[in-house]
Design an enzyme around this catalytic site. Structure first.
Site, PDB file in Angstrom:
ATOM      1  N   GLY A  21       0.836  -1.193   0.000  1.00 15.03           N
ATOM      2  CA  GLY A  21       0.000   0.000   0.000  1.00 15.03           C
ATOM      3  C   GLY A  21       0.869   1.240   0.000  1.00 15.03           C
ATOM      4  N   GLY A  23       0.810   5.531   0.964  1.00 17.67           N
ATOM      5  CA  GLY A  23       0.180   6.727   1.489  1.00 17.67           C
ATOM      6  C   GLY A  23       0.843   7.960   0.908  1.00 17.67           C
ATOM      7  CG  MET A  25       4.216  12.473   3.567  1.00 17.29           C
ATOM      8  SD  MET A  25       5.397  13.255   2.437  1.00 17.29           S
ATOM      9  CE  MET A  25       4.278  13.963   1.247  1.00 17.29           C
ATOM     10  CB  SER A  26       5.014   6.028   4.462  1.00 13.28           C
ATOM     11  OG  SER A  26       3.656   5.844   4.795  1.00 13.28           O
ATOM     12  CB  VAL A  28       3.121  -0.515   3.751  1.00 11.55           C
ATOM     13  CG1 VAL A  28       3.278  -1.796   4.567  1.00 11.55           C
ATOM     14  CG2 VAL A  28       2.881   0.669   4.684  1.00 11.55           C
ATOM     15  CE  LYS A  42       3.811   4.270   8.122  1.00 16.88           C
ATOM     16  NZ  LYS A  42       2.903   4.548   9.278  1.00 16.88           N
ATOM     17  CG  ASP A 138      -5.495   9.414  13.616  1.00 17.60           C
ATOM     18  OD1 ASP A 138      -6.651   9.866  13.486  1.00 17.60           O
ATOM     19  OD2 ASP A 138      -4.696   9.317  12.669  1.00 17.60           O
TER      20      ASP A 138
END
Length: 662
Positions: A21, A23, A25-26, A28, A42, A138
């Site tokens: 996956g 995101g 800024m990262s 995985v 990650k 969160d």
């Protein structure tokens, strides 16, 4: 996701197996430890961080590593190791199979009794963290991983509050607004009960398939502060009243009126679960009957009926997930009479013909290309895998190969047509060109999904050769559009000369509208993650594009600031920000794709600084100014999408002040 030429072969001592996956800024990856064990890796893409974001994001990434190694609970994703690879930090985590709960809620939902069991396990995990003085801050579906049996694992403690931490202060707002507790919106510090409020929001959404607080980010925050949602049974009448009391206690505005801890919340939830009459409450909620309950012959008949219906009925994500589960259950049955015929003759063969007939091909007539086409392709690939397990692989492969041939032919037709359209004079019609690029990437994704590696390589090669031609044309049109346009837009026109200001505004609007289409075309060169296309573009061409993009950034920011100062209607504001977001996304892909990486980094810094200045400008509007609030909310949404934590936090703080003052 797929392995590409930009996928690292190793991260530290860990071998990369496949992307899982991505995101903002990262990324995985599924990885393999030196001892052969499976892990999740990650990797933070630190090169994409604007300088003002870097320190905050790196600190939170390291905090996730620190906290993750402290926590040892079966329903929390364990952090096993951390380090740096080529200057970018990485985490090594246990490999949690499945998808996040957000995906499950969007594609199929969870039956109420299963939702209560799932959230009970989440509360156990929170109780473990709270006992160590750690507040997650969160809790939301995207941060809860679930496997096929709906066993959850809480993850992403990157913004958690820990004892003696100096990374954040009590007034920081780091969580996701739709799930954040009201005391945090008031600027008070978080404690364990703040996580319980967020868990209550998740539970409400699981039980009713609707969030208790919805709308734009500003509307959500206002509702969390001032409005009580309807009890769950008012939204989903099949729920017993006992559940209402549990959920509404968790959603109390005053933390003192919530449960004192996660264990008390769990106990109340267990007591409410006893009120469920499974037959009554789950009627119409469970999506697909299991093949093991209906018998393998019934599963084969159900599969035939569902696939036959696809000729006339669109395939939704929910139905696709249901068919996949039905197929898995049928394949797991000890006896499978009739299943091979249902999968191959009545499944793969007609579905492959439907995929070939309904694809977004050049010249497809109205109603011919289907909106659910990629879902049909995914189902076809799934049935092809099942056919291999049922000794029907050769027949299924022949049908799929015929569909692949049609898709490959459509790719070549699109490439030929794009070349003609793009070279059609100085002012080509950009709309059809952008749409064709989008369809091309859909077709390439279909080839990848169907495992057509040879055809996929040929199609990518065609587009790689085409990339330089495209970017040169983009630069020519950009240079022409920006010629004579002042970088500071309306700010260069004297106050009081309304005719000149109107003319300037019209000219700028024309430039920006044309540039949006150009960005859509340029973005298609790397949207599918294939950096080879950008590497096929010469460095000089890329450098020229970056120069135009920097002028465009300055022009757009100046125009939006002038509009905000003049009190213009806010409806176009989000659209212009969307263009800047597209430009930023494209610029980040240039970092590793061409030599002028420093220029691309400068462009991303200027985009970030421009949007931060915009936030400061729109934040100055009076609290009662609705357009001002809409503009701040648009900046928040853009920052959240791009992973700009510093701007997102600042935008939420501005919205909080406006709402409380209002």
């Amino acid at each position: 996701m797929r392995l590409t030429d930009t996928t690292p072969p190793r991260i530290g001592p860990y071998r990369v197996v496949a992307p899982l996956g991505e995101g903002a800024m990262s990324t995985v990856y599924r990885g393999e430890a030196p001892d052969g064990g499976a892990v999740a890796l990650k990797l933070l893409r630190g090169d994409l961080l604007a300088s003002t974001e870097r320190a905050v994001v790196l600190a939170r990434f390291r905090r996730e590593a620190e906290i993750g190694r402290r926590l040892a609970h079966p329903h929390i994703v364990r952090v096993l190791d951390h380090g740096e690879w080529l200057g970018s930090p990485y985490l090594v985590m246990e490999l949690a199979e499945g998808r996040d709960l957000k995906h499950r809620m969007e594609t199929g939902g969870v039956a109420p009794d299963r939702a209560i069991a799932l959230m009970g396990a989440v509360l156990d995990a929170l109780a473990h963290a709270h006992a160590l003085g750690i507040v997650h801050r969160d809790v939301k579906p995207a941060n809860i991983m679930v496997d096929d049996a709906l066993v959850p694992k809480v993850m992403d403690f990157g913004i958690a509050q820990i004892p003696r931490s100096d990374i954040t202060g009590p007034g920081d707002l780091l969580g996701t607004p739709a799930y954040i507790a009201p005391e945090l919106l008031h600027g008070r510090p978080a404690d364990a009960r703040s996580d319980l409020f967020s868990a209550g929001v998740v539970l409400y959404a699981l039980l009713t398939r609707r969030r208790p607080f919805s709308g734009s980010v500003a509307e959500v925050m206002q509702k969390i502060l001032f409005d009580a949602p309807p009890p769950p049974s008012a939204v989903a009448p099949h729920l017993p009243p006992a559940v209402d009391a549990v959920v509404m206690t968790a959603l109390e505005k005053d933390p003192a009126r919530r449960y004192p801890g996660a264990a008390a919340f769990r106990s109340a939830l267990d007591a409410a679960a006893a009120a469920f009459d499974a037959d009554a409450t789950l009627a119409g909620v469970t999506l697909i009957p299991a093949a093991t309950a209906t018998g393998a012959p019934a599963a084969a008949d159900a599969l035939r009926a569902r696939i036959a219906a696809l000729a006339a009925v669109p395939l939704s994500e929910k139905e696709l997930a249901g068919i996949a589960r039905l197929l898995d259950d049928a394949l797991a049955a000890p006896a499978r009479p009739g299943l091979r015929a249902a999968v191959v003759e009545d499944g793969v063969v007609p579905l492959a013909a439907l995929v070939a007939a309904a694809m977004p091909a050049p010249g497809a007539g109205p109603g011919q290309a289907r909106d659910d086409w990629m879902r049909l392709v995914r189902l076809l690939a799934r049935l092809g895998d099942a056919a291999d397990r049922l000794d029907g692989g050769e027949d299924a492969a022949a049908a799929i190969d015929a569909a692949v041939f049609e898709v490959q032919s459509a790719v070549q037709l699109y490439a030929d047509r794009l070349s003609r359209l793009l070279m059609a004079g100085d002012e080509p019609d950009l709309g059809p060109i952008a749409a064709d690029f989008l369809r091309l990437d859909v077709l390439l994704l279909a080839l990848e999904t169907l495992g057509a590696e040879r055809e996929l390589r040929a199609a990518r090669g065609t587009l790689n050769l085409f990339a330089n031609q495209v970017m040169r044309k983009v630069n020519l049109i950009l240079a022409d559009a920006l010629a004579g346009t002042p970088d500071d837009g309306l700010a260069a026109v004297p106050e009081g000369d309304e005719a000149a200001r109107a003319a300037a505004r019209f000219g700028v609007a024309l430039v920006l509208a044309r540039v949006e289409e150009l960005l859509a075309i340029a973005g298609r060169l790397s949207e599918a993650g294939d950096a080879l296309r950008l590497r096929a573009v010469g460095d000089a061409v890329i450098a020229e594009f970056i120069g135009h993009a920097r002028r465009l950034t300055a022009l757009t920011v100046a125009e939006l600031r002038a509009e905000a100062a003049a009190g213009a209607d806010a409806r176009a504001f989000a659209g212009r920000l969307g263009m800047l977001a597209a430009l930023y996304a494209f610029a980040t892909r240039l970092h590793g794709a061409a030599e002028p990486a420093a220029a691309a980094l400068a462009l991303t810094e200027e985009l970030h600084a421009g949007v931060r200045a915009l936030l400061d400008a729109v934040a100055a509007a009076p609290p009662g100014d609705r357009d001002g609030t809409l503009r701040v909310a648009a900046v928040h949404d853009m920052a959240e999408r791009l992973g700009w934590a510093e701007i997102r936090i600042a935008a939420v703080a501005v919205l909080r002040r406006r709402l409380v003052a209002g």
